[in-house]
Scaffold this motif. Structure first.
Motif, mmCIF file in Angstrom:
data_model
loop_
_atom_site.group_PDB
_atom_site.id
_atom_site.type_symbol
_atom_site.label_atom_id
_atom_site.label_comp_id
_atom_site.label_asym_id
_atom_site.label_seq_id
_atom_site.Cartn_x
_atom_site.Cartn_y
_atom_site.Cartn_z
ATOM 1 N N ASP A 139 21.247 62.504 -8.318
ATOM 2 C CA ASP A 139 21.094 63.277 -9.559
ATOM 3 C C ASP A 139 21.124 64.789 -9.278
ATOM 4 O OD1 ASP A 139 18.655 63.632 -8.342
ATOM 5 O OD2 ASP A 139 17.471 62.694 -9.926
ATOM 6 N N LEU A 140 21.279 65.130 -7.984
ATOM 7 C CA LEU A 140 21.345 66.531 -7.536
ATOM 8 C C LEU A 140 20.070 67.307 -7.851
ATOM 9 C CD1 LEU A 140 25.069 67.460 -8.343
ATOM 10 C CD2 LEU A 140 24.106 66.542 -6.240
ATOM 11 N N LEU A 141 18.955 66.581 -7.836
ATOM 12 C CA LEU A 141 17.647 67.216 -8.035
ATOM 13 C C LEU A 141 16.781 66.916 -6.825
ATOM 14 C CD1 LEU A 141 17.073 66.209 -11.762
ATOM 15 C CD2 LEU A 141 17.466 68.535 -10.908
ATOM 16 N N PRO A 142 15.847 67.812 -6.485
ATOM 17 C CA PRO A 142 14.938 67.522 -5.369
ATOM 18 C C PRO A 142 13.993 66.385 -5.760
ATOM 19 C CG PRO A 142 14.840 69.839 -6.027
ATOM 20 C CD PRO A 142 15.605 69.118 -7.079
ATOM 21 N N MET A 143 13.953 65.354 -4.938
ATOM 22 C CA MET A 143 13.134 64.183 -5.259
ATOM 23 C C MET A 143 11.659 64.577 -5.368
ATOM 24 S SD MET A 143 13.821 60.698 -3.248
ATOM 25 C CE MET A 143 12.953 59.255 -3.800
ATOM 26 N N GLY A 144 10.977 64.050 -6.350
ATOM 27 C CA GLY A 144 9.542 64.256 -6.469
ATOM 28 C C GLY A 144 9.142 65.581 -7.081
ATOM 29 N N THR A 145 10.109 66.382 -7.477
ATOM 30 C CA THR A 145 9.758 67.670 -8.087
ATOM 31 C C THR A 145 9.770 67.522 -9.605
ATOM 32 O OG1 THR A 145 10.776 68.818 -6.256
ATOM 33 C CG2 THR A 145 10.379 70.118 -8.228
ATOM 34 N N VAL A 146 8.666 67.916 -10.233
ATOM 35 C CA VAL A 146 8.597 67.819 -11.688
ATOM 36 C C VAL A 146 9.170 69.112 -12.275
ATOM 37 C CG1 VAL A 146 7.075 67.476 -13.670
ATOM 38 C CG2 VAL A 146 6.542 66.387 -11.467
ATOM 39 N N LEU A 147 10.176 68.935 -13.109
ATOM 40 C CA LEU A 147 10.846 70.104 -13.705
ATOM 41 C C LEU A 147 10.780 70.003 -15.222
ATOM 42 C CD1 LEU A 147 14.101 69.993 -11.568
ATOM 43 C CD2 LEU A 147 12.341 71.748 -11.397
ATOM 44 N N GLY A 148 10.702 71.146 -15.857
ATOM 45 C CA GLY A 148 10.805 71.173 -17.310
ATOM 46 C C GLY A 148 12.240 70.842 -17.698
ATOM 47 N N ARG A 149 12.423 70.302 -18.914
ATOM 48 C CA ARG A 149 13.763 69.888 -19.355
ATOM 49 C C ARG A 149 14.787 71.026 -19.255
ATOM 50 N NH1 ARG A 149 15.790 65.659 -20.974
ATOM 51 N NH2 ARG A 149 14.617 63.806 -21.502
ATOM 52 N N ASN A 150 14.360 72.223 -19.627
ATOM 53 C CA ASN A 150 15.316 73.344 -19.643
ATOM 54 C C ASN A 150 15.610 73.881 -18.241
ATOM 55 O OD1 ASN A 150 12.806 74.303 -19.299
ATOM 56 N ND2 ASN A 150 12.949 76.004 -20.744
ATOM 57 N N GLN A 151 14.917 73.340 -17.226
ATOM 58 C CA GLN A 151 15.173 73.818 -15.855
ATOM 59 C C GLN A 151 16.231 72.975 -15.144
ATOM 60 O OE1 GLN A 151 11.070 73.420 -14.602
ATOM 61 N NE2 GLN A 151 10.968 75.639 -14.265
ATOM 62 N N HIS A 152 16.509 71.774 -15.662
ATOM 63 C CA HIS A 152 17.389 70.844 -14.956
ATOM 64 C C HIS A 152 18.753 71.441 -14.620
ATOM 65 C CE1 HIS A 152 15.415 66.678 -15.364
ATOM 66 N NE2 HIS A 152 14.521 67.624 -15.231
ATOM 67 N N CYS A 153 19.392 72.034 -15.614
ATOM 68 C CA CYS A 153 20.763 72.535 -15.411
ATOM 69 C C CYS A 153 20.778 73.615 -14.330
ATOM 70 C CB CYS A 153 21.330 73.100 -16.702
ATOM 71 S SG CYS A 153 21.718 71.789 -17.841
ATOM 72 N N LYS A 154 19.781 74.509 -14.387
ATOM 73 C CA LYS A 154 19.734 75.599 -13.408
ATOM 74 C C LYS A 154 19.541 75.042 -11.993
ATOM 75 C CE LYS A 154 16.329 78.674 -12.456
ATOM 76 N NZ LYS A 154 15.228 79.524 -12.817
ATOM 77 N N VAL A 155 18.614 74.096 -11.866
ATOM 78 C CA VAL A 155 18.328 73.536 -10.541
ATOM 79 C C VAL A 155 19.534 72.753 -10.011
ATOM 80 C CG1 VAL A 155 16.861 71.879 -9.306
ATOM 81 C CG2 VAL A 155 15.831 73.550 -10.842
ATOM 82 N N ILE A 156 20.177 71.983 -10.863
ATOM 83 C CA ILE A 156 21.368 71.229 -10.427
ATOM 84 C C ILE A 156 22.457 72.204 -9.952
ATOM 85 C CG2 ILE A 156 23.308 69.811 -11.273
ATOM 86 C CD1 ILE A 156 21.224 68.272 -12.966
ATOM 87 N N ALA A 157 22.621 73.309 -10.654
ATOM 88 C CA ALA A 157 23.640 74.302 -10.258
ATOM 89 C C ALA A 157 23.276 74.903 -8.896
ATOM 90 C CB ALA A 157 23.750 75.384 -11.322
#
Ligand code: ACO
Length: 196
Positions: free
Chosen positions: A22-40
């Motif tokens: 999912d291109l996200l760091p496992m186990g890190t809780v992110l707010g919904r609006n942070q997903h796109c930035k973190v994936i990028a």
């Protein structure tokens, strides 16, 4: 180290993070609006580290790209960073592993179908911090996290440096000859509970 124009604080809550498809760091809780930035950001890190790794290994194209990681649910990338809170971060290592179906010769020369072989697919530590123990740190983290031992792993096209690394840290030198580009060491089948 590989520098990025953004702070790594949000991504790296600890020095090593694990990225899944999912291109996200496992186990890190992110707010919904942070997903796109973190994936990028994760995508940029994977693409940059993939290119550096390919150069270091004289490969024509990267083994690791964000697109490839996204398409491989059985693969994981561990990233090691030097995080300095509030400042731009530097990523110093990348290790991609996965479970692969491999056809491997055992010590008697019989072909075995190993359906879920623990595999080391891409490993790179930035030139500025090679031979300072960062590779061992990343590799040990991965082994503990995956529940693997070094001898259980099949290595995809190991470089000379990789061969030296496995010998130095895990006393693995004697390989079982194969017809593909994977290297396995004596003890592989026993460690993977495969009767030979
Ligand atoms: N020449 C020879 N051996 C080396 C070198 C080198 N330039 N660099 C590391 N090693 C081996 C040696 O055994 C060394 O021990 P020594 O310094 O006592 O001789 C040992 O690794 C050092 O261990 P670490 O410091 O923990 O490892 P490092 O942080 O250097 O990471 C790695 C090892 C990932 C292989 C790194 O050297 C690297 O990125 N090399 C370039 C890319 C590469 O070859 N990647 C592996 C390809 S195989 C694959 O990806 C599946």
């Amino acid at each position: 180290m590989a520098d990025f124009q953004f702070s790594l604080d949000q991504l790296f809550r600890q020095p090593v993070i694990k990225i899944t498809n999912d291109l996200l760091p496992m186990g890190t809780v992110l707010g919904r609006n942070q997903h796109c930035k973190v994936i990028a950001q994760v995508s940029e890190i994977l693409n940059v580290m993939g290119v550096l790794s390919a150069h270091a290994q004289d490969l024509r194209s990267p083994v690791t790209t964000a697109g490839r990681v996204r398409e491989a649910p059985n693969q994981y990338v561990y990233l090691l960073a030097n995080v300095r809170r509030g400042r731009r971060g530097q990523v110093c290592g990348m290790l991609k592993v996965g479970l692969k179906q491999l056809f491997l010769f055992d010590v008697n020369g019989a072909m075995r179908n190993v359906s879920q072989a623990p595999s080391i697919l891409d490993f790179y530590v930035h030139e500025s911090c090679q031979r300072t123990g960062q590779g061992k740190r990343l590799f040990e983290y991965m082994l503990a996290d995956m529940g693997w031992s070094a001898v259980q792993c099949a290595i995809d096209r190991p470089s000379g440096k990789m061969a030296g690394f496995m010998n130095k840290h895990y006393q693995l030198e004697r390989s079982v000859p194969q017809s593909n580009h994977f290297v396995i060491y004596q003890g592989f089948f026993e460690a993977n509970h495969i009767l030979v």
